[in-house]
Design an enzyme around this catalytic site. Structure first.
Site, short mmCIF file in Angstrom:
data_model
loop_
_atom_site.label_atom_id
_atom_site.label_comp_id
_atom_site.label_asym_id
_atom_site.label_seq_id
_atom_site.Cartn_x
_atom_site.Cartn_y
_atom_site.Cartn_z
N ASP A 141 42.37 47.22 40.59
CA ASP A 141 42.37 45.79 40.92
C ASP A 141 42.62 45.53 42.41
O ASP A 141 43.33 46.29 43.06
CB ASP A 141 43.43 45.07 40.08
CG ASP A 141 43.20 43.56 40.06
OD1 ASP A 141 42.04 43.13 40.23
OD2 ASP A 141 44.19 42.82 39.87
N ASN A 147 35.16 40.31 32.44
CA ASN A 147 34.60 40.23 33.80
C ASN A 147 33.18 39.65 33.84
O ASN A 147 32.68 39.31 34.91
CB ASN A 147 34.65 41.60 34.50
CG ASN A 147 36.04 42.00 34.94
OD1 ASN A 147 36.39 43.18 34.95
ND2 ASN A 147 36.87 41.03 35.33
#
Ligand code: IPE
Ligand code: IPE
Ligand code: MG
Length: 253
Positions: free
Chosen positions: A30, A78
């Protein structure tokens, strides 16, 4: 003061006991977007550098003898991102797999995939199959890349497969155990991660390895994934090695 600062910024390699490493490390990759935005670049530039960071961390894990590395590259959630970003991530994935096919043998890093790949393009699925085939001949660190992966979706998928086997009479509901259920997960055959690392500053799982992380040690850092380095990995492992893992029992003296 000076000394304390020096100590914190020094490489933590000296604090790592390399004879007692975790067998399996999981990482949530991330912070790519913010890394790029901080530099005035498009978010996708962060994904590009992040892929390089993954390559070097995977090779380093192989070097030090980590057996399993599982990374979260693209979640079931996502897909909510802007179309251009998703498209670029898929292009970068293709590029990554093509390069991996050429270099895996030399690097002796095995690649496999977790997640529902059925929605990916035929080309990407074919490249993933080729990586699996090459991996079957190798022995190095098994790197599982989670794509279109969600921990809840994984558990539902496992439950569906189990239910189907019950319907056909292959297995019985009352015979199911925790170990038995784990064999229906994407991670079948892979031990649970002892250490989960999340760079990027957020302190949450975001639907990653919900079943497998039941007793994982969590390590969070503000470092953004493209900046993640061997030194950061050493810090995470050193922190893990200081933890007292009780598994519900009592503290070992
Ligand atoms: C992680 O980086 C990569 C993917 C989820 C594909 P992000 O893109 O989430 O980066 P930030 O969190 O926005 O900085
Ligand atoms: C988790 O990161 C997914 C991956 C790194 C692939 P996100 O950036 O999607 O997570 P949230 O939205 O901050 O929870
Ligand atoms: Mg993010």
């Amino acid at each position: 003061m000076k000394l304390a600062f020096k100590k914190k910024s020094a490489d933590a390699a000296g604090q790592v006991d390399f004879s007692r490493l975790p067998r399996h490390i999981a990482i949530i990759l991330d912070g790519n977007g913010r890394w790029a935005q901080k530099r005035g670049l498009p978010r996708t530039a962060g994904h590009k550098v992040g892929a390089e960071t993954f390559r070097s961390i995977a090779t380093y894990c192989r070097d030090i003898g980590i057996e399993y590395l599982t990374v979260y590259a693209f979640s079931t959630e996502n897909w909510k991102r802007p179309r251009e970003e998703v498209d670029t991530i898929m292009v970068l994935l293709k590029k990554y797999l093509l390069e991996a096919i050429d270099t895996m043998e030399r690097d002796n890093v095995r690649l496999s995939f977790m997640g529902d790949l059925s929605v990916l393009s035929g080309e990407l699925r074919e490249l993933a199959d080729r990586c699996n085939d090459i991996s079957a001949r190798l022995t190095g660190c098994l790197c599982s890349i989670c794509i279109n992966y969600g921990g809840r979706a994984e558990i539902v998928h496992a439950a569906q497969t189990f239910a189907e086997e019950c319907r056909t009479g292959l297995v019985k509901p009352e015979d199911l155990t925790e170990e038995g259920f784990a064999r229906y997960l994407y991670s079948a055959g892979i031990p649970s991660p002892e250490l989960l690392i999340r760079p990027g500053g957020e302190q949450r799982l975001s639907n990653f390895l919900l079943w497998q992380c039941a007793y994982a040690e969590f390590y969070f850092t503000n470092v953004l994934w493209p900046d993640f380095s061997k030194e950061e990995l050493h810090r995470a492992i050193a922190a893990y090695q200081k933890r007292n893992r009780r598994f519900g029992g009592v503290k070992q003296e």
